[in-house]
Structure formats: structure tokens, C-alpha cells
Design an enzyme around this catalytic site. Structure first.
Site, PDB file in Angstrom:
ATOM      1  N   HIS A 112       0.672  -1.154   0.046  1.00 42.52           N
ATOM      2  CA  HIS A 112       0.120  -0.003   0.112  1.00 42.52           C
ATOM      3  C   HIS A 112       0.992   1.223   0.002  1.00 42.52           C
ATOM      4  CE1 HIS A 112      -2.776   2.907   1.632  1.00 42.52           C
ATOM      5  NE2 HIS A 112      -3.794   1.850   1.388  1.00 42.52           N
ATOM      6  N   ASP A 188       3.010  -3.967   8.760  1.00 45.45           N
ATOM      7  CA  ASP A 188       2.053  -3.122   8.475  1.00 45.45           C
ATOM      8  C   ASP A 188       0.774  -4.073   8.690  1.00 45.45           C
ATOM      9  OD1 ASP A 188      -0.328  -2.087   7.354  1.00 45.45           O
ATOM     10  OD2 ASP A 188       0.632  -1.466   5.509  1.00 45.45           O
ATOM     11  N   GLN A 191      -4.502  -4.879   7.297  1.00 45.20           N
ATOM     12  CA  GLN A 191      -5.486  -5.731   6.907  1.00 45.20           C
ATOM     13  C   GLN A 191      -5.535  -6.979   7.864  1.00 45.20           C
ATOM     14  OE1 GLN A 191      -7.576  -5.031   4.880  1.00 45.20           O
ATOM     15  NE2 GLN A 191      -6.748  -2.997   4.195  1.00 45.20           N
ATOM     16  N   LYS A 214     -10.512  -0.293  11.008  1.00 44.72           N
ATOM     17  CA  LYS A 214     -10.963  -1.394   9.814  1.00 44.72           C
ATOM     18  C   LYS A 214     -11.153  -2.588  10.560  1.00 44.72           C
ATOM     19  CE  LYS A 214      -7.272   0.379   6.794  1.00 44.72           C
ATOM     20  NZ  LYS A 214      -7.553   0.664   5.331  1.00 44.72           N
ATOM     21  N   CYS A 351      -4.611   2.346  -3.769  1.00 46.27           N
ATOM     22  CA  CYS A 351      -3.503   2.839  -2.998  1.00 46.27           C
ATOM     23  C   CYS A 351      -2.313   1.899  -2.972  1.00 46.27           C
ATOM     24  CB  CYS A 351      -3.792   3.322  -1.554  1.00 46.27           C
ATOM     25  SG  CYS A 351      -4.788   4.665  -1.362  1.00 46.27           S
TER      26      CYS A 351
HETATM   27  C1  LIG Z   1      -1.930  -2.605   3.882  1.00 50.93           C
HETATM   28  C2  LIG Z   1      -2.522  -1.247   4.181  1.00 50.93           C
HETATM   29  N1  LIG Z   1      -1.474  -0.527   4.779  1.00 50.93           N
HETATM   30  C3  LIG Z   1      -1.675   0.770   5.083  1.00 50.93           C
HETATM   31  C4  LIG Z   1      -3.080   1.333   4.986  1.00 50.93           C
HETATM   32  C5  LIG Z   1      -3.192   2.744   5.307  1.00 50.93           C
HETATM   33  O1  LIG Z   1      -4.218   2.635   6.207  1.00 50.93           O
HETATM   34  P1  LIG Z   1      -4.801   4.071   6.954  1.00 50.93           P
HETATM   35  O2  LIG Z   1      -5.650   4.322   6.175  1.00 50.93           O
HETATM   36  O3  LIG Z   1      -5.254   3.332   8.533  1.00 50.93           O
HETATM   37  O4  LIG Z   1      -3.822   5.009   7.080  1.00 50.93           O
HETATM   38  C6  LIG Z   1      -4.023   0.524   4.237  1.00 50.93           C
HETATM   39  C7  LIG Z   1      -5.045   1.135   3.997  1.00 50.93           C
HETATM   40  O5  LIG Z   1      -6.136   0.583   3.329  1.00 50.93           O
HETATM   41  C8  LIG Z   1      -3.555  -0.815   3.890  1.00 50.93           C
HETATM   42  O6  LIG Z   1      -4.651  -1.670   3.325  1.00 50.93           O
END
Ligand SMILES: Cc1ncc(COP(=O)(O)O)c(C=O)c1O
Length: 393
Positions: A112, A188, A191, A214, A351
Site C-alpha cells: 500500500h 503493517d 489488513q 478497519k 493505493c
Molecule cells: C496494507 C495497508 N497499509 C496501510 C494502509 C493505510 O491505512 P490507514 O488508512 O489506516 O492509514 C492500508 C489501508 O487500506 C492498507 O490496506
């Protein structure tokens, strides 16, 4: 296993739509909204400052939320920092570590943007990025991560579950590899938090970055960063609430976590997240994992059977299904699903533009599942996609 139909009244909007955009942000259950309302109506004050009763009550609730989140992830509460989202959590690490020219960071080509651009941005310090490739299903081989390690590698930053493919990384193995080579590991968990059991005791990554909004079912504008050794990281934002004393240009930071939370935080949001993890605990993270996995795999199987539909990602996916319908633009498909059946999906690059471009794709439609989604909703989705796809034949 919890009763999916019994929890749905906690999410009133589900009566109006088929909500399949949980990888983006989830719906928030009533008890979480009620906990936030209670803050506003009964004891709203500032956190960590002030001797009066409302400030004290607020501080107590805020710290209780920290305890709840810490216990959920089997972490030390002193290592739990509240942020506004996963993106901020990752940036706190990127900008809080000391970097020297030539230092290297390993990440992947399917991340992402929020776990990609913070590392790209370090090029201004002379930091070099090494990208691990994923296969066409979004699977990363931990051995490929190890092969990228050099004497200059300082950090491995990878997502646990891909938001495009639903593929799951073997983070245990990656953390072991990091430890073996003396390289820090950031997971990270955007998900996976709330959908796969995560324990700082068992897993012990150096950094766990995650959203409150989420899988934890908390409100938007909330995130968490859990740091294994917070003393190693420099706070990136300085100001009120983060210092012990200030004299002239000298100051002493408070102990973690307060030093990382300067300024008035998102108090209702944090209180919401504290309540939200209790809610998820009652469902049971393992039950949620089983449920969203079952729904995603069922959807993938049914979609793959439809002529003109291409499904991306591995069979062993969790929570997420990306697909395309012939040459239709993903935005058009997503809009048709909404217009015809009030089905909310995400479309586009999610993204994760480098990931999609590497597959030669201009985007996908993505359905992602939460603990409150049902098999009937999967059937509605695949039925509606079937109608769109067969209208092209
Ligand atoms: C794998 C991953 N990392 C980071 C993010 C960013 O998350 P946030 O919107 O909480 O900043 C997302 C958001 O969909 C994501 O799917």
C-alpha cells in the site's frame, strides 16, 4: 462461533446497503458509538492535563483504552501509541529513526502507498530502497526477503495481508530473519489487526502499525503504533503533553508513550478504539478470521466460475477479493453494483499502484469482508457481477 445475524443490528447501516468495503474502513458498532457519546455527554475534558474532575475522568478513560488495546495485542501499555491511522504510525517510524546515507530499507513491490512512500521519502537522507518481488498472486517468499539483506540493511517493512490480493505473509519467518541479521522489522497490520490473532509476546516485531478503523471496528481517524523499544525512536512531533519540563531552549521528554502523543489527541476516537477491541474480543479474533476467510474464498470461487470475470490473488486468501469483468473499467463495475444492488465495493488502484501496474492492470474491483457480512451478501455480489458479465456475452 458468534452469530453473525445477531450482531448485525449493532450496525444499522447494514439494513440499507451491502457493505463490502471493509478493507478500506469498517462500520462501527453501537456500543463503540455509545462509548464515544458517553465521553461527549458525560465527562469531556482534555487528556493528561488538568486537575479538575472532567480532565481526570477523561485521562482515566483514555488510559483504560490504552490498557485494552495493549491487552488485545499482548503488549506493554507503555509501548502503545495512539495515532490517527496506519499511515501516521508508519511515518512515525520512518521519521523517528536515525538514518545515515547508504542505509537500506527492504519493502515490497505490492505495498500500500502508506507502507511505500514513507520509505521512498527517506531518499532525501540518502536511504536506499530494496524491493522484494511478489508472485502474480501477491505472495512474498520470506527467502526472497533474506536474499535482499546486506550489511547496510536497517529495516524490513512489509504488510501482513495484502489489501489488493488478500495474500498473507509469513511474518513469523520474516521477523526471525530480521532478528538473525540484526535488522528491525515493521509489520503493517492494516489488513490483519482484528482479523488474525497478533501478539507482541509471540510475534515481537520491532514495530506493529495498525488502524483502529478497519478490523478493530473503531472509529475513523484512529490508528495504533506498538513499538518494541520506544526509547530507540525520536518523537517526530514535539509540543504540549509530551515534555516533563522546559527551561529556555532545554526540555526533557516524558517517558513513552506520552512523548509520542504531543497535543490534544483524538480522545473520543481513542475511547472508541478501547471499546471496539472489547467488542472484537467478544466475537473472538479467530472466529472473525474463519468467517472473513470463508466469505472471501466463497466469493472468489463463485466469481471465478463466471465467464468474463478474472479473479486475482491466491486460493488461501483472507478477507479480500480483487476481480475484473472483461474490459469494463473497475469504476464502472463498482458503480453498477451500487446502482443495481446497493453493493459497496472499492475500485481502482487501492493505493497500491505499483502492485497493479506490475500486473499490467488499470485497477480492479475489490470486495472485502467484515465480521458482520453474510453468505447471502456474497451471493448477492456474485449474482450481480454475473448479470453484468453475461450482459457482455
Ligand atoms: C496494507 C495497508 N497499509 C496501510 C494502509 C493505510 O491505512 P490507514 O488508512 O489506516 O492509514 C492500508 C489501508 O487500506 C492498507 O490496506
Amino acid at each position: 462461533m458468534y452469530d453473525v445475524y445477531a450482531i448485525r443490528p449493532d450496525f444499522p447501516v447494514l439494513e440499507q446497503v451491502v457493505y463490502l468495503d471493509n478493507a478500506s474502513t469498517s462500520q462501527t458498532p453501537r456500543p463503540v458509538v455509545e462509548a464515544m457519546n458517553e465521553y461527549f455527554f458525560e465527562y469531556a475534558g482534555n487528556y493528561g492535563r488538568g486537575a479538575h474532575r472532567l480532565a481526570q475522568a477523561t485521562t482515566e478513560h483514555y488510559e483504560n483504552a490504552r490498557e485494552s488495546v495493549a491487552s488485545f495485542f499482548e503488549a506493554d501499555p507503555r509501548n502503545v501509541i495512539f495515532t490517527k491511522n496506519t499511515t501516521e504510525s508508519i511515518n512515525i517510524v520512518a521519521h523517528g529513526r536515525e538514518w545515515a546515507p547508504g542505509d537500506r530499507v527492504i519493502t515490497s513491490a505490492i505495498e500500500h502507498h502508506s507502507n511505500y512512500l514513507p520509505w521512498v521519502g527517506l531518499s532525501s537522507y540518502g536511504v536506499v530502497l530494496d524491493l522484494v518481488d511478489a508472485n502474480h498472486e501477491g505472495i512474498i517468499d520470506p527467502n526472497a526477503v533474506e536474499e535482499k539483506i546486506t550489511d547496510s540493511t536497517k529495516l524490513i517493512a512489509l504488510s501482513h495481508v495484502s489489501n489488493v490480493f488478500g495474500s498473507v505473509l509469513d511474518i513469523d519467518q520474516v521477523i526471525k530473519i530480521g532478528r538473525k541479521h540484526g535488522v528491525s522489522v515493521l509489520v503493517d497490520a492494516a489488513q490483519s489487526a482484528g482479523e488474525i490473532p497478533l501478539s507482541m509476546k509471540k510475534l515481537a516485531p520491532d514495530y506493529l502499525a495498525l488502524p483502529g478503523h478497519k478490523g478493530l471496528l473503531g472509529p475513523q481517524g484512529t490508528g495504533v503504533l506498538i513499538i518494541h523499544d520506544p526509547e530507540e525512536l525520536r518523537p517526530t512531533i514535539l509540543g504540549g503533553g509530551a515534555v516533563e519540563w522546559v527551561r529556555g531552549c532545554d526540555y526533557e521528554l516524558l517517558d513513552p508513550p506520552a512523548r509520542f502523543e504531543a497535543g490534544t489527541p483524538n480522545i473520543p476516537g481513542v475511547i472508541g478504539v478501547g471499546r471496539a477491541v472489547e467488542y472484537v474480543k467478544t466475537l473472538g479474533v479467530t472466529n472473525v478470521e474463519k468467517h472473513v476467510t470463508m466469505l472471501a474464498r466463497l466469493a472468489a470461487k463463485q466469481l471465478a466460475e463466471i465467464e468474463n470475470v478474472t479473479v486475482y490473488g491466491p486460493e488461501n486468501r483472507i478477507g479480500v477479493v480483487s476481480f475484473n469483468v472483461a474490459d469494463l473499467h473497475p469504476h464502472d463495475v463498482s458503480m453498477m453494483l451500487d446502482e443495481t444492488n446497493k453493493i459497496c465495493t472499492r475500485s481502482g488502484y487501492h493505493c497500491a499502484m505499483p502492485a497493479l501496474l506490475s500486473l499490467g492492470l488499470d485497477g480492479t474491483v475489490r470486495a472485502s469482508f467484515g465480521p458482520y457480512n453474510t453468505i447471502e451478501e456474497v451471493n448477492l455480489l456474485t449474482g450481480a457481477v454475473g448479470l453484468i458479465a453475461t450482459s457482455l456475452v
